[in-house]
Design a protein around this motif. Structure first.
Motif, short mmCIF file in Angstrom:
data_model
loop_
_atom_site.label_atom_id
_atom_site.label_comp_id
_atom_site.label_asym_id
_atom_site.label_seq_id
_atom_site.Cartn_x
_atom_site.Cartn_y
_atom_site.Cartn_z
N LEU A 94 3.01 -8.74 8.07
CA LEU A 94 2.52 -7.37 7.93
C LEU A 94 3.62 -6.42 8.36
O LEU A 94 4.17 -6.54 9.45
CB LEU A 94 1.28 -7.18 8.81
N VAL A 95 3.98 -5.51 7.47
CA VAL A 95 5.01 -4.52 7.78
C VAL A 95 4.39 -3.13 7.63
O VAL A 95 3.89 -2.78 6.56
CB VAL A 95 6.22 -4.67 6.84
N VAL A 96 4.41 -2.38 8.70
CA VAL A 96 3.92 -1.00 8.66
C VAL A 96 5.14 -0.09 8.73
O VAL A 96 5.79 0.02 9.76
CB VAL A 96 2.96 -0.71 9.84
N ASN A 97 5.48 0.52 7.61
CA ASN A 97 6.68 1.36 7.55
C ASN A 97 6.44 2.72 8.22
O ASN A 97 5.33 3.02 8.65
CB ASN A 97 7.12 1.54 6.09
N GLU A 98 7.51 3.53 8.27
CA GLU A 98 7.47 4.79 9.02
C GLU A 98 6.26 5.65 8.66
O GLU A 98 5.60 6.22 9.52
CB GLU A 98 8.75 5.61 8.78
N SER A 99 5.98 5.76 7.37
CA SER A 99 4.88 6.63 6.93
C SER A 99 3.53 5.92 7.01
O SER A 99 2.49 6.54 6.77
CB SER A 99 5.13 7.08 5.49
N GLY A 100 3.54 4.65 7.35
CA GLY A 100 2.32 3.86 7.28
C GLY A 100 1.52 3.90 8.56
O GLY A 100 2.05 4.15 9.64
N SER A 101 0.22 3.64 8.43
CA SER A 101 -0.60 3.52 9.63
C SER A 101 -1.71 2.50 9.40
O SER A 101 -2.27 2.42 8.32
CB SER A 101 -1.18 4.86 10.06
N VAL A 102 -1.97 1.72 10.43
CA VAL A 102 -3.09 0.78 10.41
C VAL A 102 -3.94 1.11 11.63
O VAL A 102 -3.46 1.08 12.76
CB VAL A 102 -2.61 -0.68 10.47
N LYS A 103 -5.20 1.49 11.38
CA LYS A 103 -6.08 1.85 12.49
C LYS A 103 -7.40 1.12 12.31
O LYS A 103 -7.91 1.02 11.21
CB LYS A 103 -6.35 3.36 12.51
N GLY A 104 -7.94 0.66 13.41
CA GLY A 104 -9.26 0.07 13.29
C GLY A 104 -9.46 -1.12 14.18
O GLY A 104 -9.19 -1.08 15.37
N ASP A 105 -9.91 -2.19 13.55
CA ASP A 105 -10.37 -3.34 14.31
C ASP A 105 -9.24 -4.35 14.53
O ASP A 105 -8.12 -3.98 14.79
CB ASP A 105 -11.53 -4.01 13.57
N ALA A 106 -9.61 -5.59 14.36
CA ALA A 106 -8.67 -6.68 14.61
C ALA A 106 -7.59 -6.72 13.54
O ALA A 106 -7.83 -6.41 12.37
CB ALA A 106 -9.43 -7.99 14.65
N VAL A 107 -6.40 -7.11 13.95
CA VAL A 107 -5.29 -7.30 13.03
C VAL A 107 -4.72 -8.68 13.29
O VAL A 107 -4.41 -9.04 14.42
CB VAL A 107 -4.19 -6.23 13.23
N ASP A 108 -4.63 -9.47 12.23
CA ASP A 108 -4.14 -10.83 12.37
C ASP A 108 -3.14 -11.10 11.26
O ASP A 108 -3.45 -10.95 10.09
CB ASP A 108 -5.34 -11.80 12.27
N ILE A 124 0.86 -1.17 0.00
CA ILE A 124 0.00 0.00 0.00
C ILE A 124 0.91 1.23 0.00
O ILE A 124 1.60 1.50 0.98
CB ILE A 124 -0.92 0.02 1.25
N GLY A 125 0.93 1.94 -1.12
CA GLY A 125 1.83 3.08 -1.29
C GLY A 125 1.51 4.22 -0.35
O GLY A 125 0.43 4.28 0.25
N SER A 126 2.46 5.14 -0.22
CA SER A 126 2.32 6.20 0.78
C SER A 126 1.14 7.12 0.49
O SER A 126 0.62 7.77 1.38
CB SER A 126 3.61 7.00 0.87
#
Lengths: 104, 136
Positions: free
Chosen positions: B52-66, B20-22
């Protein structure tokens, strides 16, 4: 390499918005909006309205396609939906059911 | 678990995975098999058989993460359960309840509950109250 790649193993249920380009090899259900080019590769399944810049389709799209530039339906592509763009090509072997709006 | 280096955290999608690009934002559910690299943002649920890799500019927000493993250099905020081997790198912000295992780098920001399975040392085993044993 493309900014955003949805690989063959991945499914997205929801909405993708980007100001960059997108390559889809997997499955998208929902909506795809990109400011730059969109490439829907062979094997990809898109059940969504697609809005983008230059748009290439070799996979399956069920939904309306809108491009600010051009749409190329390649051989093997299967599109059910309306296509709106300034320039459109439909290659030999592409399946297409829907309306074409070239905004003339 | 500590084998993830900074360089491996920058890996791209490879076969079958996704990047997922910036400039990209996803609202909804991301699932499937393959590695998922996030430079942009995901709001919703993530369930991938892969890393799953969340890089410096990345964000994952919300519910469950598996995911099999989760490496965060950016932001991870989850209201639901986070399942997988979580590695929190320096400079990241993580708020979640994690089940699986966790490695926190010095300087990382973490808040949440950790439910990690591990073997108790022999002197603590059979001591009565905390008899939980796990796979790791």
């Amino acid at each position: 390499m493309a900014s955003t790649v949805i690989g063959a193993g991945i499914t997205i249920d929801g909405e993708i918005t980007t100001d960059e380009d997108v390559v889809v090899e997997g499955t998208i259900r929902g909506k795809l909006t990109a400011k730059d080019s969109v490439s829907i590769e062979a094997g990809a399944v898109v059940e969504a309205d697609v809005i983008g810049g230059p748009l290439t389709v070799a996979g399956t799209v069920t939904g309306n396609i809108t491009s600010s530039d051009r749409v190329d339906l390649q051989g093997g592509a299967k599109v059910i939906g309306n296509v709106k763009a300034t320039r459109i090509t439909i290659a030999d072997g592409a399946q297409f059911k829907g309306n074409v709006d070239m905004d003339v | 678990m500590a084998s993830h280096s900074r360089t491996s955290a920058r890996g791209n999608s490879g076969g079958g995975g996704a990047r997922i690009g910036s400039g990209a934002k996803i609202r909804g559910r991301v699932s499937g098999s393959g590695d998922l690299t996030v430079d942009g943002s995901i709001e919703g649920e993530v369930s991938v058989r892969g890393n799953l890799v969340v890089n410096e500019s990345g964000s994952v927000k919300g519910d469950a993460v598996d995911a099999d493993s989760i490496t965060v250099a950016g932001t991870l905020e989850a209201d639901g359960q986070v399942t997988g081997q979580l590695r929190v790198l320096v400079g990241s912000r993580v708020r979640c309840n994690v089940k699986g295992g966790i490695a926190l780098d010095e300087g990382a920001e973490f808040s949440g509950r950790i439910d990690a399975d591990f073997d108790l040392p022999p002197e603590l085993e059979g001591g009565g109250h905390s008899g939980r044993r796990g796979r790791n």
